[in-house]
Motif scaffolding. Structure first.
Motif, mmCIF file in Angstrom:
data_model
loop_
_atom_site.group_PDB
_atom_site.id
_atom_site.type_symbol
_atom_site.label_atom_id
_atom_site.label_comp_id
_atom_site.label_asym_id
_atom_site.label_seq_id
_atom_site.Cartn_x
_atom_site.Cartn_y
_atom_site.Cartn_z
ATOM 1 N N GLY A 1 -10.634 10.706 7.677
ATOM 2 C CA GLY A 1 -10.116 9.023 7.692
ATOM 3 C C GLY A 1 -9.175 8.839 8.260
ATOM 4 N N PHE A 2 -8.149 9.545 8.852
ATOM 5 C CA PHE A 2 -7.679 9.178 10.479
ATOM 6 C C PHE A 2 -8.547 8.559 11.063
ATOM 7 N N LEU A 3 -9.636 9.664 11.747
ATOM 8 C CA LEU A 3 -10.096 9.603 12.888
ATOM 9 C C LEU A 3 -10.848 7.536 12.752
ATOM 10 N N LEU B 1 -4.396 1.239 5.432
ATOM 11 C CA LEU B 1 -4.833 0.608 4.040
ATOM 12 C C LEU B 1 -6.266 1.382 2.882
ATOM 13 N N LEU B 2 -6.975 1.785 3.775
ATOM 14 C CA LEU B 2 -8.200 3.171 3.927
ATOM 15 C C LEU B 2 -7.648 4.806 4.208
ATOM 16 N N ILE C 1 -5.183 10.390 3.208
ATOM 17 C CA ILE C 1 -3.920 10.809 2.544
ATOM 18 C C ILE C 1 -3.903 11.965 1.844
ATOM 19 N N GLY C 2 -3.630 12.972 2.476
ATOM 20 C CA GLY C 2 -3.027 14.519 1.397
ATOM 21 C C GLY C 2 -4.076 15.223 1.114
ATOM 22 N N SER D 1 0.766 -1.717 -0.152
ATOM 23 C CA SER D 1 0.461 0.109 -0.101
ATOM 24 C C SER D 1 1.261 1.005 -0.387
ATOM 25 N N LEU D 2 2.228 1.528 0.784
ATOM 26 C CA LEU D 2 3.018 2.757 1.002
ATOM 27 C C LEU D 2 3.622 3.049 -0.119
#
Length: 242
Positions: free
Chosen positions: A102-104, A87-88, A94-95, A32-33
């Protein structure tokens, strides 16, 4: 363990499979990275398969142990709580201006997975906490939690990337996490039974499912997720009547 202190190979085979599952989850993170989302999802699906296999091997070889159970729990938390969230977040948030949201959402997902697994471990040691009854689980199990949570990525890969609804996605991810820690009865395939008369149809259906997963993986997984979500009211009703 033998008198000489040696351990028979069959006693460590299930734990080796569990370690391979952890390796598959870690590889999914790396993929994913690197932006190789499809490959990352394949490794998560491999982890799901290995998670089912290690328990079956332990029972078949009669080598179940507290160590194996604890290792399996840690693998489940990493593979089905941490990795799907990463992955999500890496794929969809991200960005963007919704990266904090999304992080929450992924944080809630991981915490809910940890809570469910902790409750499951407690249920194995105490009769006061029941997480698995006859044909039903209580709440969505960890592998199903991961597959449901990854639905937005399945949709993205299936050609729905033009539909950008980050807030709705976050609400969905959090809702899936709550399903894992809920007391909702859910069907357990492990304890499901089928009449011998319908066995040929079940085999054909399983074959069709495997072929569809190979040819149309993301559309098939979306369909399976929708069917699973649709089964939740049915399992609740069936458990209430039982």
């Amino acid at each position: 363990m033998t008198k000489s202190g040696q351990v028979k190979l069959r006693h460590i085979v299930p734990s080796m499979v569990t370690v391979f599952a952890i390796c598959a989850g870690m590889t999914a993170v790396r993929m994913s990275l690197d932006g190789r989302i499809e490959t990352a999802l394949y490794f998560i699906l491999l982890a799901v398969f290995l998670d089912a296999a290690d328990g079956k091997l332990a029972r078949f070889l009669d080598t179940a142990s507290p160590f194996g159970a604890e290792l399996d729990t840690l693998a489940d938390f990493f593979n089905f709580g941490i990795v799907p969230g990463m992955l999500l977040y890496n794929t969809l948030y991200i960005g963007t201006e919704f990266d904090n949201l999304g992080f929450l959402a992924t944080l809630v997902l991981a915490v809910c997975c940890a809570l469910r697994l902790a409750r499951f471990n407690l249920s194995l040691r105490s009769d006061a906490v029941t997480l698995k009854q006859s044909d039903y689980f209580t709440g969505v199990p960890a592998p199903a939690l991961a597959c449901l949570a990854l639905m937005p990525i399945f949709m993205h890969l299936n050609g729905w990337e033009t539909t950008d609804l980050p807030v709705l996605r976050a609400i969905y991810i959090i809702g899936v996490g709550f399903l894992a820690v809920s007391t909702l009865p859910t069907y357990s395939i492990k304890h499901a039974s089928i009449s011998r008369a319908y066995l040929p149809y079940a085999i054909i259906a399983a074959m069709v499912l495997v072929v569809c997963l190979m040819v149309y993986p993301w559309a098939t997984l979306i369909t399976v997720n929708i069917l699973y979500l649709g089964s939740l009211p049915l399992s609740y009703r069936a458990a209430s009547k039982a």
